[in-house]
Design an enzyme around this catalytic site. Structure first.
Site, mmCIF file in Angstrom:
data_model
loop_
_atom_site.group_PDB
_atom_site.id
_atom_site.type_symbol
_atom_site.label_atom_id
_atom_site.label_comp_id
_atom_site.label_asym_id
_atom_site.label_seq_id
_atom_site.Cartn_x
_atom_site.Cartn_y
_atom_site.Cartn_z
ATOM 1 N N LYS A 195 0.844 -1.187 0.000
ATOM 2 C CA LYS A 195 0.000 0.000 0.000
ATOM 3 C C LYS A 195 0.889 1.250 0.000
ATOM 4 O O LYS A 195 1.804 1.370 0.808
ATOM 5 C CB LYS A 195 -0.916 -0.009 1.235
ATOM 6 C CG LYS A 195 -2.148 0.865 1.106
ATOM 7 C CD LYS A 195 -3.138 0.585 2.217
ATOM 8 C CE LYS A 195 -4.427 1.378 1.995
ATOM 9 N NZ LYS A 195 -5.413 1.123 3.063
ATOM 10 N N GLU A 250 -19.260 -5.309 11.312
ATOM 11 C CA GLU A 250 -20.170 -4.506 12.132
ATOM 12 C C GLU A 250 -21.243 -5.347 12.818
ATOM 13 O O GLU A 250 -21.629 -5.062 13.960
ATOM 14 C CB GLU A 250 -20.826 -3.421 11.263
ATOM 15 C CG GLU A 250 -19.887 -2.340 10.784
ATOM 16 C CD GLU A 250 -19.141 -2.707 9.509
ATOM 17 O OE1 GLU A 250 -18.328 -1.887 9.047
ATOM 18 O OE2 GLU A 250 -19.369 -3.822 8.975
ATOM 19 N N ARG A 271 -25.108 -1.674 8.158
ATOM 20 C CA ARG A 271 -24.786 -3.069 7.895
ATOM 21 C C ARG A 271 -25.154 -3.971 9.076
ATOM 22 O O ARG A 271 -25.142 -5.190 8.943
ATOM 23 C CB ARG A 271 -23.293 -3.194 7.583
ATOM 24 C CG ARG A 271 -22.874 -2.429 6.332
ATOM 25 C CD ARG A 271 -21.379 -2.142 6.307
ATOM 26 N NE ARG A 271 -20.569 -3.331 6.210
ATOM 27 C CZ ARG A 271 -20.140 -3.871 5.067
ATOM 28 N NH1 ARG A 271 -20.473 -3.314 3.909
ATOM 29 N NH2 ARG A 271 -19.390 -4.939 5.060
#
Length: 623
Positions: A282, A366, A394
């Protein structure tokens, strides 16, 4: 070095480039991204990490017929460049400009809208099965990060395709990050797989050596391949994917176009599901993003020469939330903090260092976070789940089924409530008031200023029922000075100043600041009004409503939320239920719409929620 990027016009050109040209092309794209994102802001580190991977995908697949779904989609900038949108990057994430995520209405090459994590494999399975039912012949590719693979929905999809053998190609982009460093068993498992490169190197070298033996070499390789699964079981930890029925290739160097292209071509020939484990870095190619990939995950405009980001210097709601949590936890040992892969974004990093045993990062999960919080609350703890408004959606069933029905004292600290701007429809937090208000026994609060958040959290920590506190991204309007309410009575509001005129503006959270400014503008027009801090969205202040109605006030509600199901709807419902004689109510908010990406000031102006827009609506209402 040739300028391939300026000459590039069509996706088929990637297939005609030689390897050294593709590598130079990757360098050009990387520099273009650094320069452009430094001007507009956006998701930088994730896109720098997938440059070679994206080029390899376009080198092998034909996306005029093949399908690709980018999980989350924040890493799709290179895809956008290769599909003819380079010249629009100066409008990235601006109103009516280029979206920071895939958008089907933006390009035929964006096959599926994404913005939340862990959805790509399910969408790919759906497309692949539609392909099979229609008798078509093309590849379907899902690109999912290792962070997104912590989401339960991804496992549901893997379980399905492993059992049914649907032909799908899954690219696992493993950079050991989501926004913050990954946590959990899947992260540990993938780390073990990264360490298994010796096995893959041994296997490839061994096969090549055997094949060189005259007459018998290829036969020996075929025989050995019949027992390769047993070898893998011994040498590669877990073999989770193969055990699920999914062909596994990897780990592969995600910055080696030659190697990637070969493996992708091999995957095309497999009849069932394939997972290609790709290791990427990344922030690759930009030292500041390599050193701080979380900082450059989603970044505002910055100086690309030294990596310095512009900063407002003002306190944010997230930071104050984190500071307050530490102070509360010092006095109350029952308080625990939970996040779903967002310790930095929600302001909980300092809490995690101060109370490591009372901090729980569950990854992008979640649903699990909410039910775990319910379990903790059932045993006498005081769990605080810090979550972005758009991500709490969610876990809606868990809020109802596991928390509210049992009346468990879970505190939902809902960050990024209201519009958040450039991330667009999938991230605007304009539905939490609506979906939470419909839940029985749910209390909803919203501070009018940063200082008030501290006292709301303190209040919530002493209550014995579910409470949601929603607050916006960023900080306060520096031109407005509001004193925080320091004590609360459930379901009672605050009148700011003295009552005046015959118009009551009842505003929620950040909109109180806009209402105060609107009041000043109205006063210049000779219109006096009263501003109310609707600090409790549920329950509403029935006593104050009846007082305003009995005194002949016109009522205007202002909320950074959908009108349907929000504060205004709650007031209208109460008036209708009690048969109060009143029809002078104006509800301001978002009217049955998904709010697109753009600067927040522009969006508030468009939807009439800036001070001038509120003033204009009230003048029209009075006339």
């Amino acid at each position: 070095m040739s300028n391939y990027l300026d000459k590039y016009t069509d996706i088929n050109e990637v297939k005609n480039m030689k390897l050294d040209e593709l590598n130079d092309f990757a360098d050009e794209i990387r520099q273009f991204l650094i320069t452009q994102v430094s001007k507009t802001g956006g998701h930088l580190a994730s896109n720098l990490g997938v440059v070679e991977l994206t080029i390899s995908l376009f080198n092998v697949f034909d996306f005029n017929k093949d399908k690709i779904i980018w999980d989350v989609g924040h890493q799709s900038y290179v895809h956008k460049i290769l599909t003819g949108r380079k010249d629009r990057f100066d409008t990235l994430r601006m109103y009516k400009g280029l979206s920071g995520f895939p958008k089907t209405e933006e390009s035929k090459y964006d096959m599926f809208n994404t913005g939340h994590s862990s959805t790509s494999i399910s969408a790919a399975v759906g497309m692949a099965r539609a392909r099979d039912l229609k008798g078509e012949n093309h590849d379907v590719v899902a690109v999912i990060g290792d962070g997104a693979l912590t989401g339960g929905m991804a496992f549901e999809a893997l379980n399905d395709i492993g059992d049914n053998k649907t032909r799908v190609i899954i690219i696992l982009n493993d950079n050991q990050m989501s926004i913050s460093p990954n946590v959990g068993g899947m992260s540990t498992y993938l780390n073990d797989l990264r360490m298994a490169t010796n096995y893959n190197r041994f296997k490839n070298d061994f096969n090549l050596t055997l094949e060189k033996i005259p007459k018998v070499g290829k036969g020996m390789v075929q025989s050995i391949n019949r027992v390769k699964d047993s070898v893998k079981q011994l040498m590669v930890p877990g073999m989770l994917f193969e055990n699920m029925g999914i062909k596994y290739y990897g780990p592969i160097d995600g910055h080696n176009i030659k190697e990637l292209s070969k493996v992708l071509q091999k995957a095309q020939k497999v009849e069932g599901p394939v997972l290609i484990h790709v290791i990427t870095q990344k922030g690759r190619g930009y030292e500041y993003a390599e050193q701080s990939p979380d900082k450059f995950h989603g970044v505002g405009p910055f100086n690309h020469e030294n990596g310095e980001c512009s900063s407002s210097g003002s306190k944010s709601y997230s930071k104050v939330f984190g500071e307050t949590m530490i102070k509360l936890a010092e006095k109350n040992k029952k308080i625990v903090a939970i996040t779903a892969a967002m310790p930095e974004g929600t302001g909980l990093q300092a809490f995690a260092k101060e109370f490591p045993d009372r901090f729980f990062d569950v990854g992008i999960a979640e649903q699990h976070a909410v039910t775990m919080a319910a379990g903790m609350a059932s045993q006498g703890l005081k769990p605080v789940f810090a979550v972005y408004s758009t991500f709490l959606q969610r876990a809606y069933d868990q809020v109802i089924h596991d928390v509210a029905i049992q009346k468990l004292p879970v505190i939902f600290a809902i960050d990024r409530a209201g519009i958040v701007g450039q991330d667009g429809e999938t991230h605007q937090g304009i539905m939490d008031l609506s979906f939470l208000s419909s839940i029985p026994d749910m209390t909803i609060m919203s501070p009018k200023c940063i200082g008030e958040l501290r006292y709301m959290l303190k209040f919530a920590a002493t209550q014995n029922y579910p409470i949601a506190i929603r607050y916006p991204r960023g900080g306060d309007d520096k031109t407005i000075k509001l004193s925080p309410l320091t004590s609360f009575r459930k379901g009672r509001w605050e009148i700011l100043g003295e009552k005046a005129g015959k118009v009551a503006i009842i505003a929620v959270g950040k909109m109180v600041q806009h209402a105060v400014k609107a009041k000043e503008i109205l006063l210049e027009k000779g219109i006096k009004c009263t501003v109310v801090n609707g600090c409790f969205v549920k329950p509403i202040d029935k006593i104050m409503i009846e007082e305003f109605i009995n005194e002949g006030y016109k009522i205007v509600t202002v909320e950074d939320n959908l009108i349907s199901g929000g504060l205004g709807s709650g007031i209208l419902g109460y008036i209708n239920k009690t048969k109060l004689n009143h029809n002078n109510i104006l509800c301001l908010g978002y009217d049955d719409v998904f709010v697109p990406h753009g600067e927040t000031d522009i969006l508030y102006d468009i939807y009439g929620l800036n001070p001038e827009g509120i003033c204009k609506s009230i003048v029209e209402f009075l006339n």
